[in-house]
Design a protein around this motif. Sequence first.
Motif, PDB file in Angstrom:
ATOM      1  N   GLU A 144       0.826  -1.208   0.000  1.00  0.00           N
ATOM      2  CA  GLU A 144       0.000   0.000   0.000  1.00  0.00           C
ATOM      3  C   GLU A 144       0.863   1.261   0.000  1.00  0.00           C
ATOM      4  O   GLU A 144       0.585   2.216  -0.728  1.00  0.00           O
ATOM      5  N   GLY A 145       1.904   1.269   0.815  1.00  0.00           N
ATOM      6  CA  GLY A 145       2.763   2.446   0.850  1.00  0.00           C
ATOM      7  C   GLY A 145       3.598   2.600  -0.407  1.00  0.00           C
ATOM      8  O   GLY A 145       3.780   3.707  -0.924  1.00  0.00           O
ATOM      9  N   GLN A 146       4.087   1.486  -0.931  1.00  0.00           N
ATOM     10  CA  GLN A 146       4.965   1.537  -2.102  1.00  0.00           C
ATOM     11  C   GLN A 146       4.241   1.985  -3.376  1.00  0.00           C
ATOM     12  O   GLN A 146       4.870   2.534  -4.283  1.00  0.00           O
ATOM     13  N   LYS A 147       2.941   1.778  -3.415  1.00  0.00           N
ATOM     14  CA  LYS A 147       2.193   2.200  -4.614  1.00  0.00           C
ATOM     15  C   LYS A 147       2.201   3.718  -4.770  1.00  0.00           C
ATOM     16  O   LYS A 147       1.926   4.234  -5.864  1.00  0.00           O
ATOM     17  N   SER A 148       2.560   4.451  -3.716  1.00  0.00           N
ATOM     18  CA  SER A 148       2.598   5.914  -3.792  1.00  0.00           C
ATOM     19  C   SER A 148       3.611   6.404  -4.813  1.00  0.00           C
ATOM     20  O   SER A 148       3.505   7.527  -5.315  1.00  0.00           O
ATOM     21  N   TRP A 164       2.003  -1.263 -10.042  1.00  0.00           N
ATOM     22  CA  TRP A 164       0.859  -1.583 -10.901  1.00  0.00           C
ATOM     23  C   TRP A 164      -0.455  -1.302 -10.169  1.00  0.00           C
ATOM     24  O   TRP A 164      -1.401  -0.756 -10.728  1.00  0.00           O
ATOM     25  N   LYS A 165      -0.517  -1.646  -8.897  1.00  0.00           N
ATOM     26  CA  LYS A 165      -1.702  -1.377  -8.083  1.00  0.00           C
ATOM     27  C   LYS A 165      -1.976   0.127  -8.027  1.00  0.00           C
ATOM     28  O   LYS A 165      -3.124   0.576  -8.171  1.00  0.00           O
ATOM     29  N   TYR A 214      -1.028   2.521 -10.191  1.00  0.00           N
ATOM     30  CA  TYR A 214      -1.474   3.028 -11.491  1.00  0.00           C
ATOM     31  C   TYR A 214      -2.961   2.723 -11.709  1.00  0.00           C
ATOM     32  O   TYR A 214      -3.726   3.584 -12.165  1.00  0.00           O
ATOM     33  N   LYS A 215      -3.364   1.508 -11.389  1.00  0.00           N
ATOM     34  CA  LYS A 215      -4.774   1.128 -11.593  1.00  0.00           C
ATOM     35  C   LYS A 215      -5.699   1.964 -10.703  1.00  0.00           C
ATOM     36  O   LYS A 215      -6.771   2.400 -11.150  1.00  0.00           O
ATOM     37  N   GLU A 216      -5.279   2.194  -9.474  1.00  0.00           N
ATOM     38  CA  GLU A 216      -6.118   2.989  -8.559  1.00  0.00           C
ATOM     39  C   GLU A 216      -6.223   4.439  -9.020  1.00  0.00           C
ATOM     40  O   GLU A 216      -7.290   5.059  -8.909  1.00  0.00           O
ATOM     41  N   TYR A 217      -5.129   4.996  -9.523  1.00  0.00           N
ATOM     42  CA  TYR A 217      -5.169   6.371 -10.024  1.00  0.00           C
ATOM     43  C   TYR A 217      -6.069   6.477 -11.255  1.00  0.00           C
ATOM     44  O   TYR A 217      -6.768   7.471 -11.427  1.00  0.00           O
ATOM     45  N   LYS A 218      -6.051   5.457 -12.079  1.00  0.00           N
ATOM     46  CA  LYS A 218      -6.923   5.453 -13.258  1.00  0.00           C
ATOM     47  C   LYS A 218      -8.388   5.340 -12.833  1.00  0.00           C
ATOM     48  O   LYS A 218      -9.259   6.049 -13.340  1.00  0.00           O
TER      49      LYS A 218
END
Length: 356
Positions: A163-167, A197-198, A200-204
């Motif tokens: 969760e933190g690394q997706k930032s 990848w998680k 990017y998908k959440e931002y989209k």
Amino acid sequence: MSIKGVIERYKEYLPVTEKTPIITLCEGNTPLVRADFLEKMLNLKAKVYLKFEGQNPTGSFKDRGMTVAVSKAKEEGMQAVMCASTGNTSASASAYAARAGMKSFVVIPEGNIALGKLAQALIHGATVIAINGNFDEALKLVREITDEYPVALVNSINPYRIEGQKSGSFEICDDLGCAPDYHFIPVGNAGNITAYWKGYKEYKDAGKISNLPKMMGFQAAGACPIVEGRIFEHPETIATAIRIGNPASWKMAEAARDESGGMIDKVTDDEIVEAYKILAKKIGVFCEPASAASVAGLIKTLNLGYFNKEDNGKEIKIVCILTGHGLKDPDRAIKIIERPQPVDADKNAILKIMGY
């Protein structure tokens, strides 16, 4: 103006509440460096950027995940954290545990950790246990111990780390104003490619971006279980941070590759060293050897004609993740460069070396 860390900056995308104590060292906010030299060297019709994660507080991307993992461990009442590590995780876990007033325990494979990283864990007060075994054996032991005792496991199998690394992907999109077309990244335990990848998908999904990148992961040839589809019992590479034979996030990394239409391939130690030297000598960025796997992968992919085939000549945006700072492993740099030889304390002797 105070700099916000990962949790404060991206709280709406993270599993935190008002009850979560924020344990931060103002991580994140790392630079996205334009690599003009690479563009020219490769004759590539693209803008190439380097996301230099070595600028995080403990010198690697691990801090992004550790701020969330340790904050949640503190919230849950844990008194200690524990990890298996080839170096960067131990440095980050011990620093954030110190910040939180918690104990930290680190299990490392004897002789397979860069001294710069080991020094960090020790100076932050971690109890470091070296085993006669590899990283995968260390992680197995840590999982067993944290299952049985009230100690928080903070390796990347901890979902809070992901969760933190997706930032990192959020920052890239915020800086570029869009997602890149290609995202090149080293792959070791495979948590980072999973996290990006998680993100990017959440931002989209949130409407922040309209496109998704192809995820281009690269393992070292001597430690490439995902590429070859088999566990490496004795992984070997100079890139110690990705010297892992049985990645914890193996399946999730494959999913990132397949969902994005990207690839996971391998690069040799020679290719890694060449990219490592180019980054330092031609761009001014000193990263640890494992970081250079992303740029080595870019060079290899270009030489295979991949971009000409895929993009029909249009200008593309490429981001290469540099996961850690070169000072993590100074011994490697010293081994591959020519050491200065002493001369007489004489101006003419010095000018001769200078070429004047």
